[in-house]
Motif scaffolding. Structure first.
Motif, PDB file in Angstrom:
ATOM      1  N   ARG A   1      -2.865  -4.824   0.843  1.00 52.03           N
ATOM      2  CA  ARG A   1      -1.367  -5.874   1.046  1.00 52.03           C
ATOM      3  C   ARG A   1      -1.667  -7.549  -0.067  1.00 52.03           C
ATOM      4  NH1 ARG A   1       0.104  -4.336   6.047  1.00 52.03           N
ATOM      5  NH2 ARG A   1      -0.644  -5.920   6.928  1.00 52.03           N
ATOM      6  N   ILE A   2      -2.865  -7.856   0.908  1.00 53.84           N
ATOM      7  CA  ILE A   2      -4.247  -9.211  -0.116  1.00 53.84           C
ATOM      8  C   ILE A   2      -4.286  -8.822  -1.433  1.00 53.84           C
ATOM      9  CG2 ILE A   2      -5.409 -10.834   0.498  1.00 53.84           C
ATOM     10  CD1 ILE A   2      -5.941 -10.654   2.894  1.00 53.84           C
ATOM     11  N   ALA A   3      -4.793  -7.921  -1.785  1.00 47.77           N
ATOM     12  CA  ALA A   3      -5.227  -7.276  -2.665  1.00 47.77           C
ATOM     13  C   ALA A   3      -3.964  -7.144  -3.886  1.00 47.77           C
ATOM     14  CB  ALA A   3      -6.321  -5.839  -3.477  1.00 47.77           C
ATOM     15  N   ARG A   4      -2.583  -6.433  -3.570  1.00 46.49           N
ATOM     16  CA  ARG A   4      -1.944  -6.421  -4.235  1.00 46.49           C
ATOM     17  C   ARG A   4      -1.160  -7.509  -4.161  1.00 46.49           C
ATOM     18  NH1 ARG A   4      -1.426  -0.935  -1.167  1.00 46.49           N
ATOM     19  NH2 ARG A   4       0.146  -2.663   0.155  1.00 46.49           N
ATOM     20  N   SER A   5      -1.081  -8.179  -3.416  1.00 49.81           N
ATOM     21  CA  SER A   5      -0.445  -9.414  -3.700  1.00 49.81           C
ATOM     22  C   SER A   5      -1.246 -10.402  -4.672  1.00 49.81           C
ATOM     23  CB  SER A   5      -0.381 -10.558  -2.183  1.00 49.81           C
ATOM     24  OG  SER A   5      -1.846 -11.352  -2.006  1.00 49.81           O
ATOM     25  N   GLY A   6      -1.979 -10.158  -5.789  1.00 48.55           N
ATOM     26  CA  GLY A   6      -2.368 -10.508  -6.497  1.00 48.55           C
ATOM     27  C   GLY A   6      -3.569 -11.982  -5.947  1.00 48.55           C
TER      28      GLY A   6
ATOM     29  N   ILE B   1     -13.104  -7.059  -6.372  1.00 53.01           N
ATOM     30  CA  ILE B   1     -12.548  -6.557  -4.774  1.00 53.01           C
ATOM     31  C   ILE B   1     -14.025  -5.755  -4.691  1.00 53.01           C
ATOM     32  CG2 ILE B   1     -11.528  -4.860  -3.242  1.00 53.01           C
ATOM     33  CD1 ILE B   1      -9.133  -6.376  -4.787  1.00 53.01           C
ATOM     34  N   VAL B   2     -14.358  -4.797  -5.808  1.00 54.28           N
ATOM     35  CA  VAL B   2     -15.381  -4.430  -5.950  1.00 54.28           C
ATOM     36  C   VAL B   2     -15.504  -4.341  -6.888  1.00 54.28           C
ATOM     37  CG1 VAL B   2     -15.912  -1.822  -5.513  1.00 54.28           C
ATOM     38  CG2 VAL B   2     -14.053  -2.464  -4.237  1.00 54.28           C
ATOM     39  N   PRO B   3     -17.135  -4.307  -7.245  1.00 53.69           N
ATOM     40  CA  PRO B   3     -17.612  -4.732  -8.678  1.00 53.69           C
ATOM     41  C   PRO B   3     -18.360  -3.147  -8.582  1.00 53.69           C
ATOM     42  CG  PRO B   3     -19.243  -5.702  -6.964  1.00 53.69           C
ATOM     43  CD  PRO B   3     -17.799  -5.646  -6.014  1.00 53.69           C
ATOM     44  N   PRO B   4     -18.718  -3.306 -10.358  1.00 50.13           N
ATOM     45  CA  PRO B   4     -19.231  -1.928 -11.008  1.00 50.13           C
ATOM     46  C   PRO B   4     -20.362  -1.593 -10.113  1.00 50.13           C
ATOM     47  CG  PRO B   4     -19.060  -3.782 -12.493  1.00 50.13           C
ATOM     48  CD  PRO B   4     -18.038  -4.405 -11.246  1.00 50.13           C
TER      49      PRO B   4
END
Length: 167
Positions: free
Chosen positions: A80-85, A92-95
């Motif tokens: 939810r936090i990630a989708r909230s912008g 979030i996840v580095p390549p």
């Protein structure tokens, strides 16, 4: 049951069933395995928790289910936090580069003590004295492990490079 159950016997008899049950509940086999293993780890770390339990498998199932639920809630909150912008998706996840994969593979080939020393010094960027404190050894031991670790890493990375070039 008044005596402490032998967790080896309980594990042998019920771990597979518990994983299957949690897999059905979570839909994620790795998550089910992790939750069951964590439940057994908790029973091992504090045997008083399971002592006197009439049905150790039921207790372990309840603990594993609670673990899985907690992890699910944390994941859902994070999503939810990630989708909230509020988090940049790229942060979030580095390549993971092929070089990073090769380094981690080479690190896994090192003996544990040397691997921990190399990671703390070179990846966590701790000075030799702090590495020594963290690992409970002398600064000279850290320096020796670093020399051995760098030498072994160079060899392992060269082997990995040769293996990948053959493929």
């Amino acid at each position: 049951m008044t005596s402490e159950p032998d967790l080896r016997d309980v594990y042998a008899a019920s771990a597979g069933r518990l994983v299957a049950q949690l897999y059905g509940m979570t839909g994620d086999f790795a998550e089910a395995q992790d939750a069951v293993q964590e439940a057994f780890a908790r029973a091992l770390s504090r045997p008083s928790r399971i002592r006197g339990v009439d049905n150790p498998e039921a207790w372990l199932r309840r603990v594993a289910m609670n673990i899985a639920r907690s992890r699910h809630r944390r994941r859902a909150l994070f999503d939810r936090i990630a989708r909230s912008g509020r988090l940049d998706a790229d942060d979030i996840v580095p390549p993971i580069s092929p070089d990073h994969v090769a380094l981690v593979t080479a690190l896994q080939r090192l003996p544990r003590a040397i691997r921990e020393t190399v990671v703390l010094h070179h990846l966590a960027d701790l000075p030799v004295a702090e590495v020594a404190t963290a690992l409970g050894c002398t600064a000279d031991t850290v320096k020796t492990r670093l020399v051995r670790g760098r030498r072994a890493l160079a060899q392992h990375l060269q082997e990995i490079e040769m293996e990948s070039s053959r493929a």
